[in-house]
Design an enzyme around this catalytic site. Structure first.
Site, short mmCIF file in Angstrom:
data_model
loop_
_atom_site.label_atom_id
_atom_site.label_comp_id
_atom_site.label_asym_id
_atom_site.label_seq_id
_atom_site.Cartn_x
_atom_site.Cartn_y
_atom_site.Cartn_z
N GLU A 1 -13.51 6.25 -1.92
CA GLU A 1 -13.68 7.20 -3.91
C GLU A 1 -14.78 6.51 -4.28
OE1 GLU A 1 -9.33 4.38 -5.00
OE2 GLU A 1 -8.79 6.54 -4.17
N TRP B 1 -1.81 8.39 0.25
CA TRP B 1 -2.38 8.46 1.92
C TRP B 1 -1.92 8.05 2.45
CZ3 TRP B 1 -7.11 8.18 4.87
CH2 TRP B 1 -7.97 7.52 4.69
N ASP B 2 -1.44 6.32 2.37
CA ASP B 2 -1.24 5.01 3.09
C ASP B 2 0.24 5.27 3.97
OD1 ASP B 2 -2.58 4.83 0.23
OD2 ASP B 2 -2.08 3.15 0.63
#
Ligand code: BGC
Length: 835
Positions: free
Chosen positions: A501, A361-362
């Protein structure tokens, strides 16, 4: 590290333990190709790691870990074109470990994309010599790279042996955690001399069957150099040429190596080896290529100018240098060469092998920088997602869902590439990896599409090139994921992971996933609302066709509205937005005790696992999760989103929420520092530069302790630039208007930015008092520029100045600007932009 100017990053002295970091930071690339700053004489030996990568060039290998079959797809380390070895007389090949290094210096010139290296040494026989090397990876001619070597024998005469070639024996072994997994991706097919001074090696990947040809042309540009011998230099998997030349004390021997890298993925190529051979036959010499290359970089920097000027207390030169370094690596990883490559944005650049070159998703942190400078490139990178829509649909179907479920980690074909097991180096245990539960990746893809549309107005991309289809299929997936609970009348998204995370499951739960991650749920609402807006924007024939193709009927759209109005967002009585349902029932960690015992808690998950505990059991976050909402949305937008769901976000709830998570976040991801810097900058403007400094130093200072060597953190690097533009300058693209809401500390002077909005190059000059925007002259209509509620048309060749009186500051704690009067002025002709 020292640096006399804001364009040069210098490394003094030979330090084997720092070599990995330097190699990553000194990587040169052009979007197509990246080559680490490894010394040309080095091989992968634990100190050095020469690595060359081509964007989107992947291969898959299988392994077995503890009886479990695993497969990993990796961006392949290509045959090493740098390979240049030098020996004095019949001695061993020189390298810093076989000689006594007297002086050693590396300098990266980020203005021109040139890496230089100077080493002075004394060899085992007591002879003193000096070596100076310069290299580039050509920014214009994507396949070409060059290495120039000057060798000076200071106090001896004799023979110098040079072996210049291409090493195809390389493997993927740059990350120690992966080292015992399979890493041989290439088989060498051919290695030939193709002329007097040129060799070409062709290799093929073992599974994806891509071919790559790497050629090298070696010349001695000084006619006075006496060549005693020249011939092929072959070894298993390597081809080179060996030259023996005479050297005399005080004289310079120059060796010029031009390399060509071509792959079977390239467009307009018949066969890689043929193309590489032809490219090398036609390429001019090092000096001419270098001149072209540096001119190209000068143009690039003019286009992407960011200047911090004239402050009473201007930003330190190191900050400016690190910011440029960050921008430099972004420009080297994604460039116009990606327009036809079908490559995504690798989280760790083309700089190393961490995360195996995968796309996460960076891009959420990178695209805002590109979209306002290279809209066509942003579109090309979005097309990477469009082309993988079917894979995302398949994944959704396999999960029992409709729509498109984009993978958390993506590689060649868009299937889920997240590893199934990961190693905790502290305990030595392999553990199940459930990070692919981060469904929010799809929301980021949709958010990026919308931002692209806002910046460019390019509805055709959405209407005709698949953008809208992706958006609607993502909306469909999340609407489908949301389950209605008659007990509270709300919709819930269960069994997912948010960006943090650490939190993979509830304490003791057999199944991974948590419920109602606030970030996921709020962003889902945003996507569903925008999906309706998007449908309204499309030309009616196109809308009808799309609804028909997607079989998207009234009932389903009504359900989207329902979900968009009744989504659950867990908020506590004290107003703190909860990371997920039940988060506040988790135990509190004794932070002080853990800090005392371990110091650095960035990888608290590994620490706790090694102690036999689980980070899942605590209110502890690796990175910004709830706070991502403040990163993506202004306080007003967020209030509006929550308000639409029937939740009230009182002003004091924002600082309370920020403080809650700040105290419980370890910043185990560089993205976290970035988001926190951003969020704090809005509320505490004067502290902004301090946090900003931390963001720009993420990789330069290797703040994660050892991870930079495995590749730079591209999201944080782009994020550093983005903090300047969207946070300090307060640039926002919304509702067909380019808005400025600056949070720029006055003492720091003028912030000057080159932007590209709706097809028009602009220069924005921002101080704490005013915003001045000039548009390039040329045909066409105006663009809308706004500060606060005051919007003005900016015509080509004109300048608009929007001033805010000091009474309008500072911003309130809640991130909202106090009411103020905006004065606007149109200036004609515009002042000349500063160079
Ligand atoms: C972070 C993710 C990020 C990934 C790649 C991880 O450490 O937790 O948010 O996408 O790195 O940069």
């Amino acid at each position: 590290m020292t640096g006399p100017d804001a364009w040069t990053v210098e490394f003094e002295g030979w330090d084997p333990s720092d070599e990995g970091r330097r190699e990553a930071l000194c990587t040169l690339g052009n979007g197509y190709l990246g080559t680490r700053g490894a010394m040309p004489e080095s091989t992968a030996d634990g100190v050095h790691y020469p690595g060359t990568y081509a964007a989107g060039f992947f291969n898959r290998l299988a392994d077995e870990i503890d009886g479990v079959a695993v497969e990993n797809e990796s961006m392949v380390n290509l045959p090493n074109w740098l390979d240049l070895r030098i020996a004095v007389e019949d001695g061993p090949w020189l390298d810093p470990s076989t000689v006594r290094v007297l002086e050693h210096r590396q300098a990266l010139d980020t203005a021109h994309g040139v890496l230089s290296r100077s080493t002075r040494f004394v060899d085992v026989a007591g002879r003193h010599s000096r070596l100076h090397q310069r290299r580039f990876v050509h920014m214009e001619r994507r396949h070409l790279a060059g290495l120039h070597t000057s060798f000076v024998a200071e106090d001896w005469d004799g023979l110098l042996t040079v072996s210049s070639g291409v090493d195809g024996t390389v493997t993927n072994s740059g990350v120690s955690r992966y080292r015992h997994l399979a890493g041989r991706h290439l088989e060498v097919l051919a290695a030939d001399e193709v002329g007097d001074d040129t060799v070409v090696l062709t290799a093929r990947t073992t599974q994806s069957r891509h071919r790559v040809a790497v050629g090298a042309r070696t010349r001695l540009p000084r006619p006075a150099t006496t060549v005693v011998a020249r011939g092929p230099d072959r070894a298993e998997g390597r081809i080179g040429q060996r030259l023996t030349v005479e050297v005399h004390a005080g004289e310079t021997v120059e060796i010029e190596k031009i390399a060509a890298v071509v792959t079977s993925r390239d467009v307009a190529v018949s066969e890689p080896a043929l193309a590489a051979t032809e490219l090398l036959a036609e390429a001019p010499g090092f000096t001419d290529l270098l001149a072209e290359h540096t001119r190209c970089w000068e143009r690039l920097w003019r286009w992407c100018r960011i200047e911090l000027l004239d402050g009473a207390r201007p930003a330190p030169v190191e900050t400016v240098r690190d910011l440029r370094l960050a921008g430099f690596h972004v420009l080297q990883t994604v460039s116009r060469h990606d327009l036809d490559l079908d490559a995504g944005i690798p989280a760790r650049g083309l700089h190393g092998e961490a995360y195996r070159g995968h796309v996460f998703w960076d891009e959420l942190f990178v695209l805002p920088v590109l979209v306002l400078r290279f809209p066509a490139l942003a579109r090309a990178l979005l097309l990477y997602r469009v082309r993988r829509l079917d894979a995302a649909r398949r994944a959704a179907r396999a999960a029992g869902q409709r729509g498109a479920m984009y993978p958390w980690q993506s590689g060649s074909d868009g299937r889920e590439e997240s590893q199934r097991l990961h190693l905790n180096p502290l305990s030595g245990r392999w553990l199940p990896d459930t990070s692919d539960r981060q469904r929010h990746i799809g929301l980021a893809v949709a958010y990026n599409l919308w931002q692209y549309l806002q910046a460019t107005g390019d509805l055709a991309f959405l209407a005709e090139q698949g953008g809208a289809e992706v958006f609607l299929e993502i909306a469909r997936f999340f609407a489908d994921l949301a389950e209605h609970d008659p007990a509270d009348g709300r919709y819930h998204i269960r069994g997912v992971m948010g960006p943090d995370e650490y939190t993979t499951r509830y304490p003791g739960a057999a199944e991974p996933g948590i419920d109602d991650n606030a970030y996921t749920n709020v962003l889902t609402v945003w996507v569903l609302r925008r999906a309706r807006e998007l449908l309204d924007l499309l030309p009616s024939t196109r809308r009808r066709a799309l609804l028909e193709t997607l079989d998207l009927g009234r009932d389903e759209l009504r359900r989207w509205d329902e979900v968009g109005r009744h989504m659950a967002v867990p908020i506590h009585d004290d107003g703190v937005i909860s990371q997920f349902a039940g988060y506040r029932e988790l135990a509190e960690l004794d932070w002080d005790a853990y800090r005392r015992r371990y110091g650095d808690l960035q990888r608290l998950d590994r620490i706790l696992e090694a102690e036999g505990r689980s980070v899942d059991d605590y209110q502890a976050s690796k990175q910004a999760d709830v706070l991502m909402l403040f990163y993506l949305f202004s306080a007003d937008e967020l209030r509006d989103l929550l308000g639409g769901l029937g939740y009230v976000l009182p002003p004091e709830a924002i600082p309370r929420t920020i403080n809650h998570y700040l105290a419980r976040t370890t910043h185990g991801s560089t993205l976290s520092a970035l988001v926190h810097a951003w969020v704090l900058a809005r509320a505490h403007r004067e502290e902004a530069l301090h946090h900003f400094d931390r963001v720009v130093r993420s990789d330069v200072a290797d703040l994660q302790g050892g991870t930079t060597a495995e590749g730079v953190h591209l999201g944080a690097m782009a994020g550093a630039v983005d903090v300047v533009q969207r946070c300090f300058a307060g640039v926002e693209i919304r509702g067909d208007v380019l808005r400025f809401n600056p949070h720029w500390p006055g003492r720091s002077g003028v912030l000057e930015l080159a932007l590209h909005y709706r097809g028009r190059p602009l220069t924005a000059r921002v101080t704490d008092r005013e915003v001045q925007v000039s548009a390039d002259a040329g045909p066409g209509g105006p663009v809308r520029i706004a500060v606060g509620d005051e919007a003005r048309d900016l015509w080509p060749g004109r300048t608009v100045r929007l001033a805010l009186p000091r009474s309008g500051r500072p911003d309130g704690e809640d991130g909202q600007r106090a009411p103020s009067t905006v004065r606007t002025e149109v200036i004609d002709p515009p002042p000349a932009p500063r160079s």
